[in-house]
Design an enzyme around this catalytic site. Sequence first.
Site: not given
Length: 727
Positions: A462, A411
């Site tokens: 990401e 993330d």
Amino acid sequence: MTTIAADTQRHKDQIEALANGWHDNPFGFLGLHASGKARVVRVFVPTARRVSLVGARGQLLTECERVHHTGLFIGVMPPRKRRYVLHIVHHDGREETREDAYRFAPRLGALDLHLLGEGNDRRIYEKLGAHCCTLDRVPGVCFAVWAPNASRVSVVGDFNGWDGRCHVMRRYVGTGYWELFVPQLGAGSRYKFELLDTRGERLPLKADPYGNQHEAPQGNASIVTHSEYHWDDTAWRTRQQGDAWRDRPVSIYEVHLGSWRRHEDGAFLSYRELADTLIPYAVDMGFTHLELLPITEHPFDGSWGYQPIGMFAPTFRYGEPDDFRYFVDRCHQAELGVIVDWVPAHFPRDEHGLARFDGTALYEHEDPRKGAHADWGTLIFNYGRREVSNYLIGSALYWINEFHIDALRVDAVASMLYLDYSREEGEWVPNEHGGNEHLEAVTFLRRLNTDVHEAGAATFAEESTAWPGVSHDTSTGGLGFTFKWNMGWMNDTLAYMSEDPLHRKHHHNRMTFSPMYAFSEHFILPLSHDEVVHGKRSLLGRMPGDEWQRFANLRAYLANMFAHPGKKLLFMGAEIAPYEEWNYSSALSWGLLNYRVHEGVHNLVRDLNALYRTSAPLYEVDYSSKGFDWIDCDNHDESVLSWIRYDLRQQYLICVTNFTPVVRQNFRLGVPELGDYRVILNTDDAVYGGSGRQFSVMSAVDQRHDKRPHFIEFELPGLATLYIERA
């Protein structure tokens, strides 16, 4: 003067330090020690009324004498005796016989400490934390923790009344590590660490950074675990290796376990209940992988797991660690891969977590310009500190080795790569070259990806910027991720789909731009949870027009996505087209499937997955221009896009999308060969909630069109995507 009296007089300072909780070298004082010409055993048990030393066969060796009112007892050890246990009579009358924690040798050896010191222990989670083990034929739990700036560390729990004086840990001088074996303790015991800072001030009790299980807030204690789970996924793991992902169909169903479904009373489904419901559903829908929003332990439901506090523990919300192992095992037995969101970018400030763990900025930076995220109110890991890097990579490998996770989705990578991420001038510190690149984070990510790939798993980034080579090999200067999320494609196409079809011709480039860079990285096309929250509306809610047009738009868009180069990701609910945004505190609106238009989207996603998995042109050459060729990218006025996808054998499939509600009569489409062509998917089909237009076989005309030697002619439905193949 008796031996005990002399010993007490000689060590009165240590006795006071122990009684007041200041003693930092318990193994130098407690347990069996020489005292003059005798040997004594010193024992500290605040709840004891009487303590005796008992021999290996249960015979009384000596009665201990209380020498301090707080619970310090001393007994003279008989000559030639070394083995003893403690018989304790507590003030409440309870009696117990137990081993003395201060008679056991260290568990961490020189090699362990060397690897830990270098930050290169890939199985650090086996050394630090709490582990059931047997020392000197005695079962118990060994606790170990890193706290280099603490003046004293104790393990506290139910087993010692949460009294930090009872189980002070052994300090490995010069290393920063502390350890203690607590005999006769087992799985299920709740515990925390009590630390004194450099000034001797007591800090808030800390959960174990390496704890494998944690209790719910407000307790937040760590829990000793021990797994004897037997895995049954060897065949799956043998087949799933590294870069082979890039040649396979990858269709990911992203799930928040707490809101996919719930019990009627609003309670969560457990990992085992999810194994019985979510897994068969995902398989029936044709997905190849589940991606789970972070299941690492986190204190706040509303963070969805993205503010983790237990990087080595599945969240308590859905069960125990072995329950999660069972869930993953069942996924693999059903031929379903498991990806978990993993968050090394930041951590919350909760006082029982990593923040100022030993009274200093240990896991974070002291300077908030490097160590804090103003946007999220969280702290940033100090990637340049080898022990912190080892902690994070140890966590990644833990999920792969201990829970058989197939891939990690990392993330907020952009927030790690840039020192000035979401910061104004003067709010960040340049690197040693004066730039904004976070060099320590880059080094960390490259090492992470190398180690994860060596462990047989994949990584997803990401990453929302133009950082070069995110999914390129580290040997060529890349970051080494297996895949990168294509945030550009997502933003451009969703913006385009939000436009009224009347105006789409003015924004045609948003749909044609992505193939210009589609092969620069190994991309995932993500329609993730982030796109259906915080006022962005649901996917259906973004679509313009009346009810019919909104559903037709969504169907056309989803099919266009499945034909675009790149692997696929849909967040749960996309397949039932809810009107509302995702709400983490309630289940999806499954009742919508009772309505034809919602059932139609559901049917379409199932059929798209089935076709995608069995049609090599849709996945086999995702990362080379050899697998993609425009037929017509310039039809602005009609808002029609068409292209060809090829597989390794040059077999092909044609995708054509009409992004207006106008039916195109006698539409001509250039094709590469003469012969018959047939429509194998039409999003305007009645089974998907469309008008039900039927297609017969189309014979190619030997005449040039769309810069192709031949063409086919047919009626192109409005707001529809067709897949066409040579019959």
